[in-house]
Design a protein around this motif. Structure first.
Motif, PDB file in Angstrom:
ATOM      1  N   ILE A 127      32.162 -21.554  16.029  1.00 38.23           N
ATOM      2  CA  ILE A 127      31.267 -20.295  15.898  1.00 38.23           C
ATOM      3  C   ILE A 127      31.904 -18.990  16.019  1.00 38.23           C
ATOM      4  O   ILE A 127      31.668 -17.964  15.807  1.00 38.23           O
ATOM      5  N   ILE A 128      33.138 -19.678  17.080  1.00 42.49           N
ATOM      6  CA  ILE A 128      34.317 -19.170  17.737  1.00 42.49           C
ATOM      7  C   ILE A 128      35.339 -18.284  16.669  1.00 42.49           C
ATOM      8  O   ILE A 128      35.095 -16.701  16.145  1.00 42.49           O
ATOM      9  N   CYS A 129      35.280 -19.070  15.849  1.00 39.13           N
ATOM     10  CA  CYS A 129      36.670 -18.204  14.404  1.00 39.13           C
ATOM     11  C   CYS A 129      35.763 -17.441  13.632  1.00 39.13           C
ATOM     12  O   CYS A 129      36.606 -17.236  13.347  1.00 39.13           O
ATOM     13  N   ASN A 130      34.351 -18.124  13.625  1.00 41.30           N
ATOM     14  CA  ASN A 130      34.129 -16.880  12.525  1.00 41.30           C
ATOM     15  C   ASN A 130      33.527 -15.510  13.180  1.00 41.30           C
ATOM     16  O   ASN A 130      34.235 -15.017  11.816  1.00 41.30           O
ATOM     17  N   VAL A 135      36.725 -10.174  12.971  1.00 41.73           N
ATOM     18  CA  VAL A 135      37.802  -9.044  12.770  1.00 41.73           C
ATOM     19  C   VAL A 135      39.181  -9.393  12.419  1.00 41.73           C
ATOM     20  O   VAL A 135      40.161  -8.388  11.928  1.00 41.73           O
ATOM     21  N   ILE A 136      40.025 -10.240  11.989  1.00 38.13           N
ATOM     22  CA  ILE A 136      40.952 -10.341  11.341  1.00 38.13           C
ATOM     23  C   ILE A 136      41.374  -9.712  10.070  1.00 38.13           C
ATOM     24  O   ILE A 136      42.173  -9.354   9.848  1.00 38.13           O
ATOM     25  N   GLN A 149      41.552 -18.713   6.013  1.00 40.45           N
ATOM     26  CA  GLN A 149      41.149 -19.707   5.968  1.00 40.45           C
ATOM     27  C   GLN A 149      41.915 -20.833   6.551  1.00 40.45           C
ATOM     28  O   GLN A 149      41.268 -22.097   6.719  1.00 40.45           O
ATOM     29  N   THR A 150      42.873 -20.626   7.392  1.00 42.20           N
ATOM     30  CA  THR A 150      43.329 -22.307   7.339  1.00 42.20           C
ATOM     31  C   THR A 150      42.958 -21.903   9.147  1.00 42.20           C
ATOM     32  O   THR A 150      42.168 -22.589   9.723  1.00 42.20           O
ATOM     33  N   MET A 151      42.570 -20.869  10.102  1.00 44.74           N
ATOM     34  CA  MET A 151      42.107 -20.791  10.676  1.00 44.74           C
ATOM     35  C   MET A 151      40.543 -21.678  10.446  1.00 44.74           C
ATOM     36  O   MET A 151      39.851 -22.585  11.447  1.00 44.74           O
ATOM     37  N   LEU A 152      39.627 -21.221   9.224  1.00 45.61           N
ATOM     38  CA  LEU A 152      38.230 -21.349   9.816  1.00 45.61           C
ATOM     39  C   LEU A 152      38.548 -23.399   8.979  1.00 45.61           C
ATOM     40  O   LEU A 152      37.095 -23.596  10.124  1.00 45.61           O
ATOM     41  N   MET A 156      36.303 -25.977  11.231  1.00 46.80           N
ATOM     42  CA  MET A 156      35.427 -27.044  10.825  1.00 46.80           C
ATOM     43  C   MET A 156      35.944 -28.106  10.978  1.00 46.80           C
ATOM     44  O   MET A 156      35.598 -29.080  11.586  1.00 46.80           O
ATOM     45  N   ILE A 157      37.574 -28.541  11.598  1.00 47.58           N
ATOM     46  CA  ILE A 157      38.114 -29.753  11.500  1.00 47.58           C
ATOM     47  C   ILE A 157      37.935 -29.912  13.036  1.00 47.58           C
ATOM     48  O   ILE A 157      37.073 -31.218  13.355  1.00 47.58           O
ATOM     49  N   TRP A 158      38.375 -29.299  14.097  1.00 49.16           N
ATOM     50  CA  TRP A 158      37.714 -28.992  15.606  1.00 49.16           C
ATOM     51  C   TRP A 158      36.144 -29.569  15.492  1.00 49.16           C
ATOM     52  O   TRP A 158      36.161 -30.728  16.435  1.00 49.16           O
ATOM     53  N   SER A 159      35.449 -29.171  14.746  1.00 54.89           N
ATOM     54  CA  SER A 159      33.711 -29.028  15.459  1.00 54.89           C
ATOM     55  C   SER A 159      33.858 -30.238  15.140  1.00 54.89           C
ATOM     56  O   SER A 159      32.838 -31.093  15.288  1.00 54.89           O
TER      57      SER A 159
END
Length: 222
Positions: A127-130, A135-136, A149-152, A156-159
């Protein structure tokens, strides 16, 4: 939560505390998810709010993210907001039902509501990274889209890792058993989708047969 409780300030304070607790869960998952339902740190209401927020942010991400960042992944011409919302809500609901169904047979201690709440809270990083990605994307070029793409992917891996920890804690499982029950849950989701597709196919065929029958009767009478 009743309509009468919505008029009380304490209700909103509690919801605010429950929503803030999601940040504690993502950084202290073992302790956070253990206390999530056992100490009533979250509720179905707060999970519903977070799930709705996740769905809304997903729609905003697909519509407000700069075109040069998403052009390889989203066809704007055929974009459907309802499909985007369903792609968030439906998997989480199916996962909750499937996981609870299997863990009930595997001595899991979590209730259906516990599984649902913990699963939604586990997707807090996504939710936060999306939201941050929207903004980014306004400030990066086409060549820098790998950052987005890396951030998303990381979120997702974290989630997903948080989901495993959450299932381990609320069902009082070992990590191995949590992984095993999660794999069974994925197969369970596939089975439920197959049943749903079969059901709607039968309904569709029945409706078409009824329509053709009415047309044939009408044709012969008139």
């Amino acid at each position: 939560m009743t309509f009468a409780s919505l008029k009380q300030k304490d209700t909103y304070k509690r919801l605010g505390a429950e929503l803030r607790y999601s940040l504690y869960c993502i950084f202290h998952p073992a302790d956070g998810f253990w206390c999530l339902t056992r100490e009533n740190k979250a509720s179905v209401a707060s999970a519903n709010i977070m799930l709705a927020l996740y769905a809304i942010i997903e729609v905003l991400r697909l519509t407000l993210t700069k075109f040069h960042v998403l052009r390889e992944y989203v066809n704007v011409e055929y974009f459907n907001a309802l499909y985007a919302i369903g792609s968030i809500i439906l998997p989480i609901v199916l996962w909750s039902v499937a996981n609870w169904s299997f863990t009930t047979l595997m001595n899991g201690k979590g209730r259906l509501s516990d599984v649902y709440i913990a699963t939604v809270y586990a997707f807090t990083p996504a939710i936060i990274c999306n939201a941050a990605g929207i903004v980014i994307s306004q400030f990066i070029s086409y060549d820098e889209r790998a950052l987005y793409q890396t951030m998303l992917v990381i979120s997702m891996i974290w989630s997903v890792m948080l989901v495993l920890v959450a299932m381990m804690q609320i069902h009082d499982y070992t990590m191995l058993k949590a992984v095993g029950s999660s794999i069974l849950s994925i197969f369970g989701i596939g089975f439920m989708l197959f049943i749903f597709m079969l059901f709607f196919s039968l309904i569709s065929d029945s409706v078409m047969y009824f329509i053709s029958l009415v047309r044939e009767i009408t044709f012969r009478l008139y």
